[in-house]
Design an enzyme around this catalytic site. Structure first.
Site, mmCIF file in Angstrom:
data_model
loop_
_atom_site.group_PDB
_atom_site.id
_atom_site.type_symbol
_atom_site.label_atom_id
_atom_site.label_comp_id
_atom_site.label_asym_id
_atom_site.label_seq_id
_atom_site.Cartn_x
_atom_site.Cartn_y
_atom_site.Cartn_z
ATOM 1 N N ARG A 101 -62.459 -6.107 70.899
ATOM 2 C CA ARG A 101 -61.862 -7.061 69.968
ATOM 3 C C ARG A 101 -61.250 -8.213 70.758
ATOM 4 O O ARG A 101 -60.860 -8.040 71.908
ATOM 5 C CB ARG A 101 -60.790 -6.389 69.122
ATOM 6 C CG ARG A 101 -61.291 -5.210 68.299
ATOM 7 C CD ARG A 101 -60.138 -4.524 67.599
ATOM 8 N NE ARG A 101 -60.590 -3.373 66.840
ATOM 9 C CZ ARG A 101 -59.786 -2.572 66.151
ATOM 10 N NH1 ARG A 101 -58.479 -2.817 66.141
ATOM 11 N NH2 ARG A 101 -60.270 -1.548 65.479
ATOM 12 N N ASP A 111 -58.340 -11.563 70.310
ATOM 13 C CA ASP A 111 -57.293 -12.155 69.480
ATOM 14 C C ASP A 111 -57.719 -13.521 68.969
ATOM 15 O O ASP A 111 -58.688 -14.117 69.456
ATOM 16 C CB ASP A 111 -56.007 -12.320 70.299
ATOM 17 C CG ASP A 111 -55.358 -10.999 70.644
ATOM 18 O OD1 ASP A 111 -55.562 -10.026 69.896
ATOM 19 O OD2 ASP A 111 -54.636 -10.947 71.663
ATOM 20 N N ARG A 144 -53.382 -11.237 79.000
ATOM 21 C CA ARG A 144 -52.507 -12.394 78.797
ATOM 22 C C ARG A 144 -51.106 -12.135 79.343
ATOM 23 O O ARG A 144 -50.462 -13.034 79.897
ATOM 24 C CB ARG A 144 -52.464 -12.753 77.317
ATOM 25 C CG ARG A 144 -53.755 -13.366 76.792
ATOM 26 C CD ARG A 144 -53.756 -13.453 75.277
ATOM 27 N NE ARG A 144 -52.594 -14.165 74.787
ATOM 28 C CZ ARG A 144 -52.210 -14.162 73.506
ATOM 29 N NH1 ARG A 144 -52.892 -13.467 72.604
ATOM 30 N NH2 ARG A 144 -51.151 -14.849 73.129
#
Length: 250
Positions: free
Chosen positions: A50, A52, A198
């Site tokens: 997945r 973001d 991140r």
């Protein structure tokens, strides 16, 4: 029924992420709609991972099962035609065994994070890199990054919304290099926690700016507490680069 593996490139800027969302458009939704327009079949597209909202992909892998007897190349061309003008493109399409799974067959994932290290505002790269004005020490960032390689509890670098069963992950590689005005950070592992890359980048940026030392990064890791994080780097600099699989034949 034929199982097809797709390699997908996309600009994540307009989307809420890869996966279907109730509150906005998704990459998965756009691809499934294009497949429906091509085949007339309601399908589910399964991805290697997945992403973001705002995160991009250079080589996301996915798979879909279709009944319509179309050659992979013709199917790819048709899907791409229906994807326009979405900033999404199918780069490759190939038949794979029925038990091949984009997520569960994957044995490695790699991300790249791009920082534009200059004072001038972004023009051509707006929405595709994180701009940091003050000069970053890429060598110090790389040296500190090696403290995160290996098996660790990455709770500090994990989103509070992460659904992974455990914060313990093995980070295979984390490198930092400078290319002109750009700092390129590459991370590779079997899998990652939500926001892990991140969060690591945000802490490495603090090292590069001289606000943190390598010891501070190590202390943040050992704290196993989200409050010890320097900052979470913005999504626009992150790219899903590739997924790795055992070699298979259709």
């Amino acid at each position: 029924m034929t199982r097809l593996a797709l390699t997908i490139e996309f600009d994540g800027g307009p989307y809420m992420g890869w996966q279907w969302q109730d509150h906005g458009p998704s990459v998965q939704g756009a691809v499934e709609e294009a497949i429906f327009k091509t085949t007339g079949e309601k399908t589910l597209v399964y991805s290697a991972g997945r992403t973001d909202a705002g995160v991009h992909a250079l080589g996301m892998r996915a798979h879909v099962d279709v009944e319509k007897p179309l050659a992979p190349f013709r199917l790819m061309e048709a899907i791409n035609a229906h994807l326009r003008p979405h900033p999404i493109a199918i780069l490759a399409c190939e038949e794979v065994p029925a038990d091949w799974h984009a997520r569960y067959s994957c044995i490695g994932r790699a991300y790249e994070y791009r920082i534009c290290n200059r004072r001038a505002s972004l023009t051509l790269e707006r929405g595709r890199v994180w701009r940091i004005g003050p000069e970053l020490d890429a060598a110090a960032m790389h040296e500190a990054a090696q403290l995160l390689v290996g098996l660790h509890d990455f709770t500090t670098f994990r989103s509070t919304a992460c659904q992974s069963a455990s914060p313990v992950k093995t980070l295979d590689r984390l490198t930092v290099r400078r290319e002109g005005d750009h700092i390129i950070i590459e991370a590779a592992a079997l899998s990652f926690l939500h926001h892990q890359v991140r969060s690591m980048v945000g802490c490495l940026a603090a090292v590069g700016l001289g606000r943190w030392t390598a010891n501070d990064l190590h202390a943040a890791l050992e704290a196993r507490n989200r409050s010890a994080l320097a900052e979470n780097a913005p999504p626009e600099g992150l790219y899903f680069v590739r997924a790795t699989y055992p070699e298979v034949t259709a």
